[in-house]
Design a protein around this motif. Structure first.
Motif, mmCIF file in Angstrom:
data_model
loop_
_atom_site.group_PDB
_atom_site.id
_atom_site.type_symbol
_atom_site.label_atom_id
_atom_site.label_comp_id
_atom_site.label_asym_id
_atom_site.label_seq_id
_atom_site.Cartn_x
_atom_site.Cartn_y
_atom_site.Cartn_z
ATOM 1 N N LEU A 1 -15.413 -11.347 5.122
ATOM 2 C CA LEU A 1 -14.316 -10.714 5.857
ATOM 3 C C LEU A 1 -14.849 -9.660 6.832
ATOM 4 O O LEU A 1 -15.731 -8.873 6.475
ATOM 5 C CB LEU A 1 -13.370 -10.053 4.848
ATOM 6 N N TYR B 1 -6.782 3.051 -1.334
ATOM 7 C CA TYR B 1 -6.409 1.702 -0.881
ATOM 8 C C TYR B 1 -7.539 0.741 -1.236
ATOM 9 O O TYR B 1 -8.541 0.645 -0.538
ATOM 10 C CB TYR B 1 -6.126 1.710 0.623
ATOM 11 N N TYR C 1 -4.912 9.207 18.505
ATOM 12 C CA TYR C 1 -6.231 8.679 18.852
ATOM 13 C C TYR C 1 -6.159 7.205 19.225
ATOM 14 O O TYR C 1 -6.754 6.768 20.217
ATOM 15 C CB TYR C 1 -7.211 8.858 17.687
ATOM 16 N N ARG D 1 -8.373 3.421 26.841
ATOM 17 C CA ARG D 1 -9.751 3.356 27.343
ATOM 18 C C ARG D 1 -10.288 1.934 27.280
ATOM 19 O O ARG D 1 -10.915 1.440 28.222
ATOM 20 C CB ARG D 1 -10.661 4.267 26.507
ATOM 21 N N TYR E 1 0.399 8.793 10.224
ATOM 22 C CA TYR E 1 -0.677 9.770 10.395
ATOM 23 C C TYR E 1 -0.832 10.080 11.885
ATOM 24 O O TYR E 1 -1.438 9.309 12.630
ATOM 25 C CB TYR E 1 -1.981 9.228 9.787
ATOM 26 N N PHE F 1 -6.355 -6.402 4.803
ATOM 27 C CA PHE F 1 -5.568 -5.169 4.711
ATOM 28 C C PHE F 1 -5.229 -4.609 6.092
ATOM 29 O O PHE F 1 -4.602 -3.550 6.203
ATOM 30 C CB PHE F 1 -6.342 -4.103 3.913
ATOM 31 N N GLN G 1 -3.043 15.186 5.228
ATOM 32 C CA GLN G 1 -2.406 13.877 5.417
ATOM 33 C C GLN G 1 -1.790 13.368 4.113
ATOM 34 O O GLN G 1 -1.284 12.256 4.055
ATOM 35 C CB GLN G 1 -3.444 12.852 5.911
ATOM 36 N N TRP H 1 -3.527 13.027 1.181
ATOM 37 C CA TRP H 1 -4.483 12.325 0.315
ATOM 38 C C TRP H 1 -5.292 13.340 -0.493
ATOM 39 O O TRP H 1 -5.869 14.269 0.078
ATOM 40 C CB TRP H 1 -5.465 11.488 1.133
ATOM 41 N N GLY I 1 -7.872 -10.487 0.541
ATOM 42 C CA GLY I 1 -8.302 -9.091 0.660
ATOM 43 C C GLY I 1 -8.066 -8.502 2.034
ATOM 44 O O GLY I 1 -8.601 -7.441 2.367
ATOM 45 N N TYR J 1 -13.963 10.222 20.116
ATOM 46 C CA TYR J 1 -14.323 8.854 19.717
ATOM 47 C C TYR J 1 -14.514 8.869 18.207
ATOM 48 O O TYR J 1 -15.238 9.711 17.686
ATOM 49 C CB TYR J 1 -15.621 8.412 20.397
ATOM 50 N N TRP J 2 -13.907 7.939 17.520
ATOM 51 C CA TRP J 2 -13.948 7.934 16.059
ATOM 52 C C TRP J 2 -14.737 6.729 15.539
ATOM 53 O O TRP J 2 -14.458 5.599 15.914
ATOM 54 C CB TRP J 2 -12.520 7.876 15.490
ATOM 55 N N TYR K 1 -19.817 6.155 6.655
ATOM 56 C CA TYR K 1 -20.101 5.772 8.036
ATOM 57 C C TYR K 1 -20.820 6.887 8.812
ATOM 58 O O TYR K 1 -21.492 6.612 9.804
ATOM 59 C CB TYR K 1 -18.828 5.315 8.754
ATOM 60 N N GLY L 1 -8.004 17.399 16.751
ATOM 61 C CA GLY L 1 -7.399 16.099 16.459
ATOM 62 C C GLY L 1 -8.298 15.174 15.667
ATOM 63 O O GLY L 1 -8.042 13.971 15.585
ATOM 64 N N ALA M 1 -2.428 12.247 13.907
ATOM 65 C CA ALA M 1 -3.711 12.390 14.612
ATOM 66 C C ALA M 1 -4.342 11.010 14.817
ATOM 67 O O ALA M 1 -4.899 10.717 15.883
ATOM 68 C CB ALA M 1 -4.653 13.300 13.834
ATOM 69 N N LYS M 2 -4.245 10.163 13.796
ATOM 70 C CA LYS M 2 -4.786 8.813 13.890
ATOM 71 C C LYS M 2 -4.035 8.002 14.955
ATOM 72 O O LYS M 2 -4.639 7.241 15.713
ATOM 73 C CB LYS M 2 -4.634 8.138 12.518
ATOM 74 N N PHE N 1 -9.653 13.273 12.584
ATOM 75 C CA PHE N 1 -8.955 12.793 11.375
ATOM 76 C C PHE N 1 -9.875 11.947 10.499
ATOM 77 O O PHE N 1 -9.449 11.418 9.470
ATOM 78 C CB PHE N 1 -7.724 11.970 11.774
ATOM 79 N N ALA O 1 -8.163 -2.588 -1.310
ATOM 80 C CA ALA O 1 -8.673 -3.650 -0.434
ATOM 81 C C ALA O 1 -9.533 -3.042 0.671
ATOM 82 O O ALA O 1 -10.592 -3.572 1.022
ATOM 83 C CB ALA O 1 -7.508 -4.454 0.155
ATOM 84 N N LYS O 2 -9.085 -1.908 1.200
ATOM 85 C CA LYS O 2 -9.829 -1.215 2.255
ATOM 86 C C LYS O 2 -11.170 -0.708 1.712
ATOM 87 O O LYS O 2 -12.198 -0.788 2.390
ATOM 88 C CB LYS O 2 -8.987 -0.039 2.749
ATOM 89 N N TYR P 1 -13.624 -3.626 1.072
ATOM 90 C CA TYR P 1 -14.160 -4.058 2.359
ATOM 91 C C TYR P 1 -15.225 -3.089 2.875
ATOM 92 O O TYR P 1 -16.289 -3.505 3.345
ATOM 93 C CB TYR P 1 -13.034 -4.187 3.395
ATOM 94 N N GLN Q 1 0.828 -1.213 0.000
ATOM 95 C CA GLN Q 1 0.000 0.000 0.000
ATOM 96 C C GLN Q 1 0.862 1.264 0.000
ATOM 97 O O GLN Q 1 0.328 2.371 0.071
ATOM 98 C CB GLN Q 1 -0.933 0.008 1.229
#
Lengths: 197, 197
Positions: free
Chosen positions: A182, B59, A65, A72, A59, A171, B49, B51, A169, B183-184, B16, B169, A61-62, B171, B61-62, B65, A49
């Protein structure tokens, strides 16, 4: 009645795989599933990838988090949690040893031991001494199994496993496969085991 | 007793976010939370980031999915689901209109209408006719509100919102903030509203 089966794909350096391996046995038993254990290396998939590091480091920020999320969730589940240093750890030896020991009765204890050492006790799983201690605690002979992990058939088995993951598949880790479907992430464990969605 | 409050950060082109906006009112009411609605543009954050497209397109495969995951989750929740074409949609106009209408009584109906048009009916939310119809159904005057979205104060409000998201923060979308905790993901909605973890 034949038990249903869930493929459990996990990467030893993966934080969220730690969450899943510590609860999948209980959840699968409750739901009437057998577990098909699939340790695999995520590095080659990330490389394909275009990532040469964990996306949690790439990344920021990711990543920030994710550490808070893990804190938590581990607190809620009464799991000890230490941020590994370095992160991600080099999990190649741990994964090769797992492939070598896949059919041994102590295999699951070994796998959980790798996560407990890394995320619970802050040990470096690239260190042969760490792996020796985990194998010993799992009830097997460290000298034998640490030498096995350097042999060609074991190295090849891990490459085959990696190719299989890509083919399916996959990832990210953890991933679950049930009846060809999956599911990605510890958040999807209950769904994979039939709890709706 | 003062109600607790959850900040709900959503991006109109986000799959989402559709899942969350269609259930957050019921969940928040059950848990005793008021909702602080925060439509925001994810594009500038993705750009920062590196992108210039959705990671679900970058990506493969992502992405594959994600579409299957959405299909399964929408089926389970009895939500209609159509893959938007193109994906991601250009959500700039929809977001500006939302910022313009943030204090209107029909604001929430408008926001849900954007998602229903896009993910339920396969309409393009970049199309002014689509937005006009959504505003009309929400009970307001399309001509007035479609002209408002081109004005400087509205454009500036969206830029400020975007900067605020980055500062916090954020993302990805949806995101929730309760008592300063981020919370993401739709998967974290219940946790954000106090259901453990």
């Amino acid at each position: 009645m034949t038990a249903k089966s869930v493929q459990f794909w996990f990467e030893f350096a993966s934080t969220y795989s730690y969450l899943s391996i510590m609860r999948i046995e209980e959840r699968a038993a409750e739901a009437g599933f057998e577990i098909d254990w699939k340790p695999f290396p995520l590095g080659p998939i990330f490389k394909a990838q275009g990532w040469d590091n964990s996306p949690f480091n790439i990344y920021k920020a990711k990543g920030d988090y994710m550490w808070r999320d893990m804190e938590r969730l581990c607190a809620h589940r009464n799991l000890p949690f230490v941020t590994p240093d370095p992160f991600p750890q080099n999990s190649l030896s741990a994964a090769r040893l797992a492939l070598a020991a896949q059919d041994e009765p102590w295999f699951v204890d070994y796998c959980k031991g790798v996560y407990a050492a890394q995320f619970g006790a802050g040990k470096n799983i690239a260190d042969p001494d760490t792996l020796s201690e985990i194998v010993l605690r799992a009830g097997a002979d460290p000298a034998h199994w640490l030498s096995r992990m350097g042999e060609d058939d074991v190295k090849q088995a891990l490459k085959t496993r990696s190719a299989e993951a890509m083919e399916l598949g996959i990832f990210g880790a953890p991933s679950f496969i049930v009846d060809g479907e999956l599911y990605w992430g510890d958040d999807r464990l209950d769904q994979a085991l039939g709890a709706g969605g």
